[in-house]
Design a protein around this motif. Structure first.
Motif, short mmCIF file in Angstrom:
data_model
loop_
_atom_site.label_atom_id
_atom_site.label_comp_id
_atom_site.label_asym_id
_atom_site.label_seq_id
_atom_site.Cartn_x
_atom_site.Cartn_y
_atom_site.Cartn_z
N ILE A 227 -1.17 6.10 8.92
CA ILE A 227 -1.47 6.71 7.63
C ILE A 227 -0.62 6.13 6.50
O ILE A 227 -0.84 6.46 5.34
N TYR A 228 0.34 5.28 6.86
CA TYR A 228 1.26 4.75 5.86
C TYR A 228 0.72 3.48 5.22
O TYR A 228 0.10 2.64 5.88
N PHE A 229 0.97 3.37 3.91
CA PHE A 229 0.84 2.10 3.23
C PHE A 229 2.07 1.28 3.64
O PHE A 229 3.21 1.77 3.56
N MET A 230 1.86 0.07 4.05
CA MET A 230 2.96 -0.81 4.48
C MET A 230 3.03 -2.01 3.55
O MET A 230 2.01 -2.50 3.04
N ALA A 231 4.25 -2.48 3.36
CA ALA A 231 4.43 -3.60 2.44
C ALA A 231 5.61 -4.47 2.85
O ALA A 231 6.51 -4.02 3.58
N TRP A 232 5.57 -5.70 2.40
CA TRP A 232 6.71 -6.61 2.50
C TRP A 232 7.24 -6.86 1.09
O TRP A 232 6.47 -7.14 0.17
N TYR A 233 8.55 -6.76 0.98
CA TYR A 233 9.27 -7.13 -0.22
C TYR A 233 10.24 -8.24 0.15
O TYR A 233 10.57 -8.44 1.32
N ARG A 234 10.73 -8.92 -0.87
CA ARG A 234 11.79 -9.90 -0.64
C ARG A 234 12.78 -9.88 -1.79
O ARG A 234 12.45 -9.50 -2.91
N GLN A 235 14.00 -10.28 -1.45
CA GLN A 235 15.07 -10.31 -2.44
C GLN A 235 15.86 -11.58 -2.28
O GLN A 235 16.51 -11.79 -1.24
N LYS B 50 11.43 -7.72 -4.82
CA LYS B 50 10.09 -7.86 -5.37
C LYS B 50 9.03 -7.72 -4.28
O LYS B 50 9.23 -8.16 -3.14
N LEU B 51 7.91 -7.16 -4.65
CA LEU B 51 6.79 -7.02 -3.73
C LEU B 51 6.19 -8.38 -3.40
O LEU B 51 5.99 -9.22 -4.29
N VAL B 52 5.90 -8.58 -2.12
CA VAL B 52 5.21 -9.78 -1.67
C VAL B 52 3.75 -9.47 -1.36
O VAL B 52 2.83 -10.15 -1.82
N ALA B 53 3.54 -8.42 -0.56
CA ALA B 53 2.17 -8.05 -0.17
C ALA B 53 2.19 -6.62 0.34
O ALA B 53 3.21 -6.13 0.84
N GLN B 54 1.03 -5.96 0.22
CA GLN B 54 0.89 -4.59 0.69
C GLN B 54 -0.43 -4.44 1.41
O GLN B 54 -1.44 -5.03 1.00
N ILE B 55 -0.43 -3.63 2.47
CA ILE B 55 -1.67 -3.28 3.17
C ILE B 55 -1.75 -1.77 3.25
O ILE B 55 -0.80 -1.10 3.67
N THR B 56 -2.89 -1.22 2.82
CA THR B 56 -3.05 0.22 2.82
C THR B 56 -3.41 0.74 4.22
O THR B 56 -3.67 -0.04 5.14
N SER B 57 -3.44 2.05 4.33
CA SER B 57 -3.82 2.65 5.61
C SER B 57 -5.27 2.30 5.96
O SER B 57 -5.62 2.25 7.14
N GLY C 40 -6.60 -0.60 5.32
CA GLY C 40 -6.71 -2.03 5.54
C GLY C 40 -6.93 -2.87 4.30
O GLY C 40 -7.13 -4.09 4.39
N ASN C 41 -6.90 -2.24 3.13
CA ASN C 41 -7.01 -3.02 1.90
C ASN C 41 -5.69 -3.74 1.65
O ASN C 41 -4.62 -3.18 1.87
N ILE C 42 -5.79 -4.95 1.18
CA ILE C 42 -4.60 -5.80 1.05
C ILE C 42 -4.45 -6.29 -0.39
O ILE C 42 -5.44 -6.63 -1.05
N TYR C 43 -3.20 -6.30 -0.82
CA TYR C 43 -2.86 -6.84 -2.14
C TYR C 43 -1.74 -7.85 -1.97
O TYR C 43 -0.73 -7.58 -1.30
N ILE D 17 -0.99 -10.52 5.85
CA ILE D 17 -0.24 -9.31 6.20
C ILE D 17 -1.07 -8.42 7.11
O ILE D 17 -1.51 -7.33 6.72
N PRO D 18 -1.30 -8.83 8.35
CA PRO D 18 -2.04 -7.95 9.25
C PRO D 18 -1.19 -6.80 9.75
O PRO D 18 0.03 -6.86 9.70
N ARG D 19 -1.84 -5.76 10.22
CA ARG D 19 -1.16 -4.64 10.85
C ARG D 19 -1.88 -4.29 12.15
O ARG D 19 -3.09 -4.45 12.24
N ASP D 20 -1.11 -3.80 13.10
CA ASP D 20 -1.64 -3.35 14.39
C ASP D 20 -1.21 -1.91 14.57
O ASP D 20 -0.08 -1.64 14.98
N ASN D 21 -2.10 -0.98 14.25
CA ASN D 21 -1.74 0.43 14.31
C ASN D 21 -1.42 0.88 15.74
O ASN D 21 -0.59 1.77 15.95
N ALA D 22 -2.05 0.28 16.72
CA ALA D 22 -1.78 0.65 18.11
C ALA D 22 -0.35 0.32 18.52
O ALA D 22 0.22 0.97 19.39
N LYS D 23 0.22 -0.69 17.87
CA LYS D 23 1.59 -1.10 18.17
C LYS D 23 2.58 -0.64 17.10
O LYS D 23 3.75 -0.97 17.16
N SER D 24 2.09 0.09 16.10
CA SER D 24 2.94 0.53 14.98
C SER D 24 3.71 -0.65 14.39
O SER D 24 4.90 -0.54 14.07
N THR D 25 3.02 -1.73 14.22
CA THR D 25 3.66 -2.98 13.78
C THR D 25 2.85 -3.64 12.68
O THR D 25 1.62 -3.68 12.73
#
Length: 115
Positions: free
Chosen positions: A31-39, A46-53, A55-58, A69-77
């Protein structure tokens, strides 16, 4: 207790690839929006990319066309596949999980792009 653990960073030559992973525990990952940032040194995070719950990607301009930025909900990864890396991609990369407040952050993983 919530934990976000990043892995996969390291030293890579320009033009190379890396895949970062962010494994989450203590949250309902799907259910979480997940994102990668970098510094980068001396720079704000700063934001690099985000994937919504859903599966929409920015992607920001920093990674558009080179990162996915793929996500695997079954692996919580969540992953960050980075291709055609450039020296300016050198930074600490952080995983972020958002579902209202609070947000959660990982400890970061260093990516260094250098010949």
């Amino acid at each position: 207790q919530v934990h976000l653990v990043e892995s996969g960073g390291g030293l890579v030559q320009p033009g190379g690839s890396l895949r970062l992973s962010c494994e989450a525990s203590g949250i309902i990952f799907s259910i979480y929006f997940m994102a990668w940032y970098r510094q980068a040194p001396g720079e704000p995070r700063k934001l690099v990319a985000q994937i919504t719950s859903g599966g929409n990607i920015y992607y920001t301009d920093s990674g558009k066309g080179r990162f996915t930025i793929p996500r695997d909900n079954a692996k919580s990864t969540m992953y960050l596949q980075m291709n055609s890396l450039k020296p300016e991609d050198t930074a600490v990369y952080y995983c972020n999980a958002e579902y209202g407040v609070p947000q959660y952050w990982g400890q970061g993983t260093q990516v260094t792009v250098s010949s």
